[in-house]
Design a protein around this motif. Structure first.
Motif, PDB file in Angstrom:
ATOM      1  N   TYR A  30      -0.099  10.762   7.451  1.00 16.43           N
ATOM      2  CA  TYR A  30      -1.170  11.313   8.265  1.00 16.43           C
ATOM      3  C   TYR A  30      -2.240  10.272   8.607  1.00 16.43           C
ATOM      4  O   TYR A  30      -3.283  10.617   9.151  1.00 16.43           O
ATOM      5  CB  TYR A  30      -1.820  12.493   7.544  1.00 16.43           C
ATOM      6  CG  TYR A  30      -0.829  13.543   7.151  1.00 16.43           C
ATOM      7  CD1 TYR A  30      -0.215  14.329   8.108  1.00 16.43           C
ATOM      8  CD2 TYR A  30      -0.487  13.731   5.825  1.00 16.43           C
ATOM      9  CE1 TYR A  30       0.716  15.279   7.761  1.00 16.43           C
ATOM     10  CE2 TYR A  30       0.437  14.688   5.470  1.00 16.43           C
ATOM     11  CZ  TYR A  30       1.037  15.457   6.433  1.00 16.43           C
ATOM     12  OH  TYR A  30       1.958  16.400   6.085  1.00 16.43           O
ATOM     13  N   HIS A  31      -1.986   9.010   8.304  1.00 15.59           N
ATOM     14  CA  HIS A  31      -2.983   7.963   8.486  1.00 15.59           C
ATOM     15  C   HIS A  31      -3.374   7.801   9.953  1.00 15.59           C
ATOM     16  O   HIS A  31      -4.552   7.645  10.278  1.00 15.59           O
ATOM     17  CB  HIS A  31      -2.467   6.646   7.919  1.00 15.59           C
ATOM     18  CG  HIS A  31      -3.405   5.508   8.113  1.00 15.59           C
ATOM     19  ND1 HIS A  31      -4.607   5.433   7.443  1.00 15.59           N
ATOM     20  CD2 HIS A  31      -3.343   4.404   8.906  1.00 15.59           C
ATOM     21  CE1 HIS A  31      -5.235   4.330   7.816  1.00 15.59           C
ATOM     22  NE2 HIS A  31      -4.479   3.691   8.706  1.00 15.59           N
ATOM     23  N   ASP A  32      -2.418   7.835  10.878  1.00 17.97           N
ATOM     24  CA  ASP A  32      -2.699   7.587  12.288  1.00 17.97           C
ATOM     25  C   ASP A  32      -3.135   8.831  13.058  1.00 17.97           C
ATOM     26  O   ASP A  32      -3.490   8.733  14.227  1.00 17.97           O
ATOM     27  CB  ASP A  32      -1.460   6.988  12.963  1.00 17.97           C
ATOM     28  CG  ASP A  32      -1.133   5.615  12.383  1.00 17.97           C
ATOM     29  OD1 ASP A  32      -2.064   4.910  11.962  1.00 17.97           O
ATOM     30  OD2 ASP A  32       0.060   5.260  12.365  1.00 17.97           O
TER      31      ASP A  32
ATOM     32  N   GLN B 173      -5.567  11.615  14.321  1.00 12.19           N
ATOM     33  CA  GLN B 173      -7.014  11.704  14.491  1.00 12.19           C
ATOM     34  C   GLN B 173      -7.521  13.141  14.351  1.00 12.19           C
ATOM     35  O   GLN B 173      -8.684  13.405  14.531  1.00 12.19           O
ATOM     36  CB  GLN B 173      -7.399  11.161  15.877  1.00 12.19           C
ATOM     37  CG  GLN B 173      -7.006   9.719  16.097  1.00 12.19           C
ATOM     38  CD  GLN B 173      -7.638   8.791  15.065  1.00 12.19           C
ATOM     39  OE1 GLN B 173      -8.780   8.961  14.685  1.00 12.19           O
ATOM     40  NE2 GLN B 173      -6.876   7.796  14.614  1.00 12.19           N
TER      41      GLN B 173
ATOM     42  N   TYR C 139       2.332   4.677   1.356  1.00 10.21           N
ATOM     43  CA  TYR C 139       2.560   5.206   2.690  1.00 10.21           C
ATOM     44  C   TYR C 139       1.860   6.551   2.847  1.00 10.21           C
ATOM     45  O   TYR C 139       2.023   7.449   2.024  1.00 10.21           O
ATOM     46  CB  TYR C 139       4.062   5.363   2.942  1.00 10.21           C
ATOM     47  CG  TYR C 139       4.380   5.984   4.279  1.00 10.21           C
ATOM     48  CD1 TYR C 139       4.136   5.298   5.458  1.00 10.21           C
ATOM     49  CD2 TYR C 139       4.906   7.257   4.360  1.00 10.21           C
ATOM     50  CE1 TYR C 139       4.407   5.871   6.678  1.00 10.21           C
ATOM     51  CE2 TYR C 139       5.198   7.838   5.573  1.00 10.21           C
ATOM     52  CZ  TYR C 139       4.943   7.146   6.735  1.00 10.21           C
ATOM     53  OH  TYR C 139       5.220   7.714   7.947  1.00 10.21           O
ATOM     54  N   ASN C 140       1.076   6.698   3.903  1.00 13.76           N
ATOM     55  CA  ASN C 140       0.390   7.947   4.216  1.00 13.76           C
ATOM     56  C   ASN C 140       0.844   8.386   5.609  1.00 13.76           C
ATOM     57  O   ASN C 140       0.475   7.759   6.604  1.00 13.76           O
ATOM     58  CB  ASN C 140      -1.120   7.746   4.183  1.00 13.76           C
ATOM     59  CG  ASN C 140      -1.870   9.033   4.429  1.00 13.76           C
ATOM     60  OD1 ASN C 140      -1.275  10.089   4.581  1.00 13.76           O
ATOM     61  ND2 ASN C 140      -3.194   8.939   4.467  1.00 13.76           N
TER      62      ASN C 140
ATOM     63  N   ARG D  90       0.850  -1.183   0.000  1.00 11.93           N
ATOM     64  CA  ARG D  90       0.000   0.000   0.000  1.00 11.93           C
ATOM     65  C   ARG D  90       0.892   1.241   0.000  1.00 11.93           C
ATOM     66  O   ARG D  90       2.050   1.178   0.389  1.00 11.93           O
ATOM     67  CB  ARG D  90      -0.935   0.025   1.195  1.00 11.93           C
ATOM     68  CG  ARG D  90      -0.219   0.165   2.522  1.00 11.93           C
ATOM     69  CD  ARG D  90      -1.206   0.275   3.678  1.00 11.93           C
ATOM     70  NE  ARG D  90      -0.496   0.257   4.933  1.00 11.93           N
ATOM     71  CZ  ARG D  90       0.058   1.326   5.504  1.00 11.93           C
ATOM     72  NH1 ARG D  90      -0.029   2.500   4.935  1.00 11.93           N
ATOM     73  NH2 ARG D  90       0.693   1.220   6.657  1.00 11.93           N
TER      74      ARG D  90
END
Length: 165
Positions: A27-29, A31, A24-25, A22
Motif C-alpha cells: 500500500y506504499h504507493d 495515495q 515490502y508494503n 526494506r
C-alpha cells in the motif's frame, strides 16, 4: 522483503544485507487513505425523511417475514411429524432402501403440507395487520389483535372448502 538488484548478496555481510533492504508494503504507493474507504454509516439509510420517523417494518417486509417464518416453522414441525409417521409405517419385510424412502416421503409430504398452511396463515396475518395500520394510521396492539382474529376467521372459513378441491 523486497529484492534490491543493485546490491549483490554474496559479497556483503549479514549486517550490510539488513541495512540495504526494506520490508515490502503493497500500500506504499497508494495515495488513498484506507480508513476512508471503509467508513460505513451507523444508522439505516432512508430515501425519504418521513421513512426515518416510523419505527416499523414496511408491509412488504412484514409480508416476507411472517410468511417465511410461518413456512419454516410449519415445515420443520411437519417434517418431524412425518418422520414419526414414516418410521411407524415401516414393515419388517422392507429393505433398507425402502425404509429410507418411507421416512423421506413421510417427512417431505407432511412438512410441505404443514409448511404451506402456516405460510398462508402468516401471509393472511401480515396482510391484515398492514391493512389495519394503513386504515387506522396508528400502530398499536389493537391492529395485531384484529389481524389475528381476522386471520383465524378467514382460515377457518376457507378450510372446509379445501376438501372439495
Amino acid at each position: 522483503m523486497a529484492y534490491q538488484p543493485g546490491v549483490p548478496n554474496h559479497s556483503t555481510t549479514h549486517d550490510d544485507n539488513e541495512s540495504n533492504r526494506r520490508l515490502y508494503n503493497p500500500y506504499h504507493d497508494l495515495q488513498v487513505l484506507i480508513q476512508t474507504i471503509y467508513k460505513l454509516p451507523t444508522s439505516p439509510e432512508y430515501l425519504f425523511p418521513e421513512e426515518s420517523r416510523t419505527q416499523r417494518r414496511s408491509w412488504g417486509e412484514n409480508l416476507t417475514y411472517y410468511t417465511g417464518i410461518g413456512y419454516l416453522a410449519g415445515a420443520s414441525v411437519g417434517a418431524a411429524k412425518g418422520l414419526g409417521s414414516g418410521v411407524k409405517s415401516i414393515e419388517s419385510t422392507d429393505t433398507l432402501k425402502l425404509k429410507i424412502n418411507r421416512v423421506l416421503n413421510g417427512s417431505g409430504q407432511a412438512g410441505r403440507q404443514l409448511g404451506n398452511r402456516c405460510g398462508i396463515i402468516g401471509l393472511l396475518y401480515a396482510g391484515l395487520e398492514s391493512g389495519m395500520v394503513a386504515a387506522r394510521d396508528n400502530d398499536d396492539v389493537i391492529n395485531s389483535v384484529v389481524a389475528g382474529l381476522g386471520t383465524g376467521a378467514i382460515y377457518k372459513a376457507d378450510y372446509p372448502c379445501r376438501h372439495f378441491l
